[in-house]
Write an enzyme that holds these catalytic residues in place. Structure first.
Site, PDB file in Angstrom:
ATOM      1  N   TYR A  24       0.832  -1.196   0.000  1.00  0.00           N
ATOM      2  CA  TYR A  24       0.000   0.000   0.000  1.00  0.00           C
ATOM      3  C   TYR A  24       0.873   1.254   0.000  1.00  0.00           C
ATOM      4  CZ  TYR A  24      -3.839  -3.114   1.516  1.00  0.00           C
ATOM      5  OH  TYR A  24      -4.766  -4.122   1.633  1.00  0.00           O
ATOM      6  N   SER A  25       0.682   2.077  -1.009  1.00  0.00           N
ATOM      7  CA  SER A  25       1.488   3.302  -1.188  1.00  0.00           C
ATOM      8  C   SER A  25       2.974   2.992  -1.122  1.00  0.00           C
ATOM      9  CB  SER A  25       1.116   4.365  -0.151  1.00  0.00           C
ATOM     10  OG  SER A  25      -0.168   4.881  -0.382  1.00  0.00           O
TER      11      SER A  25
END
Length: 341
Positions: free
Chosen positions: A59-60
């Site tokens: 995530y990110s």
């Protein structure tokens, strides 16, 4: 807040889990909030009693893990908080996810999967980003068809015995694959999974056929991802024209646009909206309440606005009758299997 045990383990978790995918960098996906935007949401979640935070290394490109660890240190006692993260996908800004559209970065050797090499590297990288000595729940984000399950399960057992991880969890796969992984661990005396984070909501109920009965029989916690069908069940998406949708995510989430919006899905949404109006609650509250009524341990809730948190917690205190459940479930039509990639 209400708390429960995660499966047959002794780990206590809030019955609402905060999904941390929404917090990180908008460079990764346009609807993701940065640190300043995320802080009040996470602080409010903790004020509401949420102690369970679910992220993933991808995530990110790791920024979500960094913020998760930072906020836990700021607002929680570490011994009370439950940090869950995941391993499998490559950790790079250009990789948006297995189901996301568009071009994907070229695959690099050993940068993903569930080999012993990748797991041992990834757990150390996650610990460094989280800024903690241990991970409470370490989950395989997907199953790796290119690595023998024995290799994966032994490596996962070793990270538990090393003290870097307390418990193991799994995510979307076929029920027979999950049963096979558990049996391999059992035969060798290795650590087994205590949770299954699967794709389950009012608009997608295929997990009721095999995976959920298996988990119930074996005492494995069910902690669904996408409990609102990526916002579809919240009623904020115009199926015909995404530009008219209410949120940036609804306008730009190509995965949601691919997964949901069939005629059958729209009938499910219409009944959910009708009953929510009748009960004077939000669509989201009713959709979460249905999941809790079905016996899930804790839905993974994504929140980008403060009311999203209040609506989720409100589901813990609503009562659904058997008639309500029948009405909500009646419009459902079978789907192809989605969410395993």
């Amino acid at each position: 807040m209400k708390y429960t045990k995660l499966g047959n383990s002794g780990l206590s978790v809030s019955q609402i889990a905060l999904g941390m995918m929404s917090f990180g960098s908008s460079e990764w996906r346009p609807w993701v909030l940065d640190e300043a935007q995320s802080r009040p949401l996470v602080q409010r979640a903790i004020e509401l009693g949420i102690n369970y935070f679910d992220t993933a290394d991808m995530y990110s490109a790791g920024r979500s893990e960094e913020l998760t660890g930072k906020f836990v240190r700021e607002f929680c006692r570490r011994e009370e908080a439950v940090i869950a993260t995941k391993v499998f996908y490559p950790v790079e800004m250009g990789f948006k996810g297995g189901a996301a559209g568009g071009a994907k970065p070229a695959r690099r050797p050993n940068a993903d999967g569930l080999s012993r090499k990748h797991i041992l590297h990834a757990v150390d990288a996650s610990l460094a980003r989280l800024g903690t000595d241990y991970i409470d729940l370490y989950q395989i984000h997907r199953l790796d068809p290119e690595t023998p399950l024995e290799e994966t399960m032994e490596a996962l057992h070793d990270v538990v015995k090393s003290g870097k991880v307390r418990y193991l969890g799994a995510s979307s796969m076929a029920a027979w694959q999950f049963a096979k992984a558990q049996q391999i661990a059992r035969e060798h005396g290795w650590t087994r999974f205590i949770s299954m984070q699967n794709h389950y909501n009012l608009a997608y109920r295929e997990e009721e056929r095999e995976m959920i009965p298996l988990c119930r029989d074996q005492g494995v916690a069910v902690i669904p991802w996408s409990p609102l069908a990526r916002g579809f069940l919240a009623g904020n998406r115009d199926a015909a024209d995404t530009s008219r949708s209410a949120t940036i995510r609804a306008q730009t989430d190509d995965v949601a646009q691919k997964y949901y919006g069939s005629a059958g899905d729209l009938r499910v949404l219409a009944e959910l909206s009708r009953l929510a109006r009748q009960k004077a609650v939000s669509n989201a509250t009713l959709a979460y309440a249905w999941l809790l009524h079905k016996g899930v341990t804790a839905p993974i809730v994504g929140a980008t606005k403060l009311p999203h948190l209040e609506q989720a917690v409100a589901a813990l205190y609503g009562q659904l009758t058997d008639e309500d459940v029948a009405l909500l479930e009646a419009p459902y039509e079978p789907h192809r299997v989605i969410g395993h990639t």
